[in-house]
Scaffold this motif. Sequence first.
Motif, PDB file in Angstrom:
ATOM      1  N   GLU A 119       0.835  -1.206   0.000  1.00 49.35           N
ATOM      2  CA  GLU A 119       0.000   0.000   0.000  1.00 49.35           C
ATOM      3  C   GLU A 119       0.873   1.259   0.000  1.00 49.35           C
ATOM      4  N   ASP A 120       1.909   1.244   0.832  1.00 48.57           N
ATOM      5  CA  ASP A 120       2.835   2.388   0.847  1.00 48.57           C
ATOM      6  C   ASP A 120       3.449   2.610  -0.525  1.00 48.57           C
ATOM      7  N   ALA A 121       3.895   1.515  -1.124  1.00 45.45           N
ATOM      8  CA  ALA A 121       4.586   1.630  -2.409  1.00 45.45           C
ATOM      9  C   ALA A 121       3.656   2.229  -3.470  1.00 45.45           C
ATOM     10  N   VAL A 122       2.408   1.775  -3.479  1.00 47.61           N
ATOM     11  CA  VAL A 122       1.476   2.260  -4.504  1.00 47.61           C
ATOM     12  C   VAL A 122       1.111   3.720  -4.248  1.00 47.61           C
ATOM     13  N   GLN A 123       0.895   4.061  -2.996  1.00 47.05           N
ATOM     14  CA  GLN A 123       0.572   5.454  -2.686  1.00 47.05           C
ATOM     15  C   GLN A 123       1.714   6.383  -3.101  1.00 47.05           C
ATOM     16  N   GLU A 124       2.928   5.963  -2.765  1.00 43.04           N
ATOM     17  CA  GLU A 124       4.077   6.793  -3.141  1.00 43.04           C
ATOM     18  C   GLU A 124       4.205   6.883  -4.654  1.00 43.04           C
ATOM     19  N   ALA A 125       3.949   5.768  -5.319  1.00 41.14           N
ATOM     20  CA  ALA A 125       4.046   5.762  -6.779  1.00 41.14           C
ATOM     21  C   ALA A 125       3.012   6.706  -7.399  1.00 41.14           C
ATOM     22  N   LEU A 126       1.824   6.728  -6.829  1.00 38.16           N
ATOM     23  CA  LEU A 126       0.768   7.584  -7.387  1.00 38.16           C
ATOM     24  C   LEU A 126       1.073   9.063  -7.149  1.00 38.16           C
ATOM     25  N   VAL A 127       1.572   9.367  -5.966  1.00 39.96           N
ATOM     26  CA  VAL A 127       1.928  10.763  -5.694  1.00 39.96           C
ATOM     27  C   VAL A 127       3.060  11.194  -6.623  1.00 39.96           C
ATOM     28  N   SER A 128       4.013  10.294  -6.808  1.00 42.18           N
ATOM     29  CA  SER A 128       5.111  10.596  -7.714  1.00 42.18           C
ATOM     30  C   SER A 128       4.590  10.777  -9.146  1.00 42.18           C
ATOM     31  N   ALA A 129       3.601   9.978  -9.517  1.00 43.11           N
ATOM     32  CA  ALA A 129       3.008  10.120 -10.852  1.00 43.11           C
ATOM     33  C   ALA A 129       2.337  11.485 -11.004  1.00 43.11           C
ATOM     34  N   TRP A 130       1.632  11.900  -9.970  1.00 44.35           N
ATOM     35  CA  TRP A 130       0.984  13.225 -10.011  1.00 44.35           C
ATOM     36  C   TRP A 130       2.022  14.315 -10.271  1.00 44.35           C
ATOM     37  N   ARG A 131       3.169  14.205  -9.582  1.00 41.39           N
ATOM     38  CA  ARG A 131       4.212  15.222  -9.743  1.00 41.39           C
ATOM     39  C   ARG A 131       4.825  15.180 -11.138  1.00 41.39           C
ATOM     40  N   ARG A 132       4.897  13.983 -11.699  1.00 43.97           N
ATOM     41  CA  ARG A 132       5.583  13.852 -12.988  1.00 43.97           C
ATOM     42  C   ARG A 132       4.632  13.972 -14.172  1.00 43.97           C
ATOM     43  N   LEU A 133       3.341  14.038 -13.919  1.00 40.18           N
ATOM     44  CA  LEU A 133       2.374  14.069 -15.021  1.00 40.18           C
ATOM     45  C   LEU A 133       2.577  15.216 -16.013  1.00 40.18           C
ATOM     46  N   PRO A 134       2.999  16.399 -15.559  1.00 38.98           N
ATOM     47  CA  PRO A 134       3.183  17.457 -16.558  1.00 38.98           C
ATOM     48  C   PRO A 134       4.190  17.067 -17.643  1.00 38.98           C
ATOM     49  N   GLU A 135       5.102  16.159 -17.330  1.00 44.59           N
ATOM     50  CA  GLU A 135       6.066  15.737 -18.354  1.00 44.59           C
ATOM     51  C   GLU A 135       5.583  14.486 -19.090  1.00 44.59           C
ATOM     52  N   PHE A 136       4.524  13.871 -18.570  1.00 41.95           N
ATOM     53  CA  PHE A 136       3.994  12.667 -19.220  1.00 41.95           C
ATOM     54  C   PHE A 136       3.232  13.106 -20.454  1.00 41.95           C
ATOM     55  N   ARG A 137       3.763  12.771 -21.601  1.00 41.90           N
ATOM     56  CA  ARG A 137       3.130  13.265 -22.819  1.00 41.90           C
ATOM     57  C   ARG A 137       2.547  12.135 -23.659  1.00 41.90           C
ATOM     58  N   GLY A 138       2.032  11.123 -22.944  1.00 40.32           N
ATOM     59  CA  GLY A 138       1.331  10.079 -23.672  1.00 40.32           C
ATOM     60  C   GLY A 138       2.218   9.231 -24.560  1.00 40.32           C
ATOM     61  N   GLU A 139       3.537   9.180 -24.267  1.00 39.26           N
ATOM     62  CA  GLU A 139       4.409   8.324 -25.082  1.00 39.26           C
ATOM     63  C   GLU A 139       4.125   6.856 -24.764  1.00 39.26           C
ATOM     64  N   ALA A 140       3.512   6.617 -23.618  1.00 34.56           N
ATOM     65  CA  ALA A 140       3.055   5.264 -23.277  1.00 34.56           C
ATOM     66  C   ALA A 140       1.634   5.413 -22.747  1.00 34.56           C
ATOM     67  N   ALA A 141       0.917   4.303 -22.668  1.00 28.12           N
ATOM     68  CA  ALA A 141      -0.395   4.361 -22.035  1.00 28.12           C
ATOM     69  C   ALA A 141      -0.196   4.678 -20.560  1.00 28.12           C
ATOM     70  N   PHE A 142      -1.158   5.361 -19.969  1.00 28.30           N
ATOM     71  CA  PHE A 142      -1.034   5.713 -18.553  1.00 28.30           C
ATOM     72  C   PHE A 142      -0.832   4.453 -17.705  1.00 28.30           C
ATOM     73  N   GLY A 143      -1.576   3.405 -18.030  1.00 32.09           N
ATOM     74  CA  GLY A 143      -1.464   2.160 -17.270  1.00 32.09           C
ATOM     75  C   GLY A 143      -0.062   1.587 -17.307  1.00 32.09           C
ATOM     76  N   SER A 144       0.549   1.553 -18.496  1.00 26.15           N
ATOM     77  CA  SER A 144       1.914   1.022 -18.601  1.00 26.15           C
ATOM     78  C   SER A 144       2.885   1.895 -17.826  1.00 26.15           C
ATOM     79  N   TRP A 145       2.641   3.188 -17.904  1.00 23.84           N
ATOM     80  CA  TRP A 145       3.500   4.132 -17.191  1.00 23.84           C
ATOM     81  C   TRP A 145       3.416   3.883 -15.684  1.00 23.84           C
TER      82      TRP A 145
END
Lengths: 186, 206, 119
Positions: free
Chosen positions: A52-78
Amino acid sequence: MSGHSLDRHDDALLAVRAGEGDEDAFEVLVRRHGPVLLRLAEQLLGGPAEAEDAVQEALVSAWRRLPEFRGEAAFGSWMYRIVTNRCLNVLRARRPLTPLEAVAEPAAPEPQASPERAAETGAAVHALRDALGGLSPEQRACWVLREFHDLSYEDIARAVGISPQAVRGRIFRARRALTEAMAAWR
Amino acid sequence: MAVNHGAGEEPEDELLPCGQSLMELWEDPAGPRVPPAGHPEECPHCAAALAELHALEEFVTRSRASEAAAPRRELSVSTVMDIVRMELRPGRTLPLGEPDEDAWIVEAAAAKVFRAAVDALPEVTAGSCRIAPVGAGGRHPAGRGPVRVRIEVVAGMTWTVPRLAEAVRDAVARAAGERLGLEVLAVDVVVMDLVEPAGGNGRTPW
Amino acid sequence: MNGEPALADRVLRAAAAAAREVAGVAYLRPGLAEVLRGAGGRVARRPAGVRVRPGRSAGSWEVHIELAAARGHRAVEVTRAVRAAVTGAVAEVLGSGGAVPEGAGAARVAVRVTVTDVS
């Protein structure tokens, strides 16, 4: 919560919206992908609390990195990549060191599954889970993504950060080790 | 049984006594194989190795079934979202109302309103929505003056691009006036795609 | 020094209370620092979404309100209503505090309102 009306939208649009600061869009993605990511983390780490900790941290990290996420992969794969990465780091930190890298440091013991869990899942399933603990972190990640999440070698390669050829080798070694570990149960 | 390759992290393939590569055999157990020359049709070594793999697959199937049957553990969405909502990405600050007013709205909030207005059109979904003041300085005090909106949309095939662009422009302009009080000078509509109406909820697998 | 912090605090609280009462204000937005302090639970919570500071001219105040506008309300009207309410409330504090001449309160309050969310 307006998130409800967003439910039908596909991941790519939601990810772009979230990248531009739309938390409701991100919440839809969290609800949509959270459960499978949590299961992945549990399979990789063996314990629900750490997972649970790992997933929560991963999601928060994803939120922070989303502005650079430009759909080069599917969100799920990312997300698979971010969660796998985080879990690999946890596993590497607790994994007994191999002779090559041995600069002695005590390794954390493998977590034991609870007795309730053993009773509820059946001994063979439990044994498989234990056998997974004997794999290297990369072997474990590749094998779990393949067998429990049906990812292609290319997707696993992206998630784990190694070449598809290396994925092939790790899955083979994992199967080799697991068939041996499970021989007693056949 | 495993061949020990010493220091190598990834020992290579193993060959069965019949010459078949175990890695290849296991990688695609159902697929057609090119067995080594003179390899018997019904090879006991291959059969035994495949039986081992199938036994493992059987454990996997049972394991997946038991996981599927177990009560699903829910991720604490609120824990994640509490953190996320502390780390907002407001974007630019845009002027609300008249030039002499000290009223503002952040880009993310205005974009949310515009996307909702566009989403309300039948078979239309908004994606990226960026809003920026038009030019700088001029007759307006610093940072004030009208804005330009750039919005990306995906829509159903029932739309034509010109009709869609006009409808989106109208929806944004109306929302800007009625819901915000933001002066919009221009709306650039970028049609990303016209798609078949999604059956179901539009959820895509990985 | 003496009196200033206490006055600032009164201005802040009056502004926050007035803004929160305005129809169309969903909530005043907590800033990160305030949320962290609140979570720590030691420091008394400052009203969220409000900042005040002395203005450039003596005795004047600048107030900045950050708020989420409620759906169904036109954002700019909400900001106007908030400015009016906050200006009145702060003028009252200043007028009764004796820090400025009677009746000068309203002229000495500048209110900036930023809509940070529409919910």
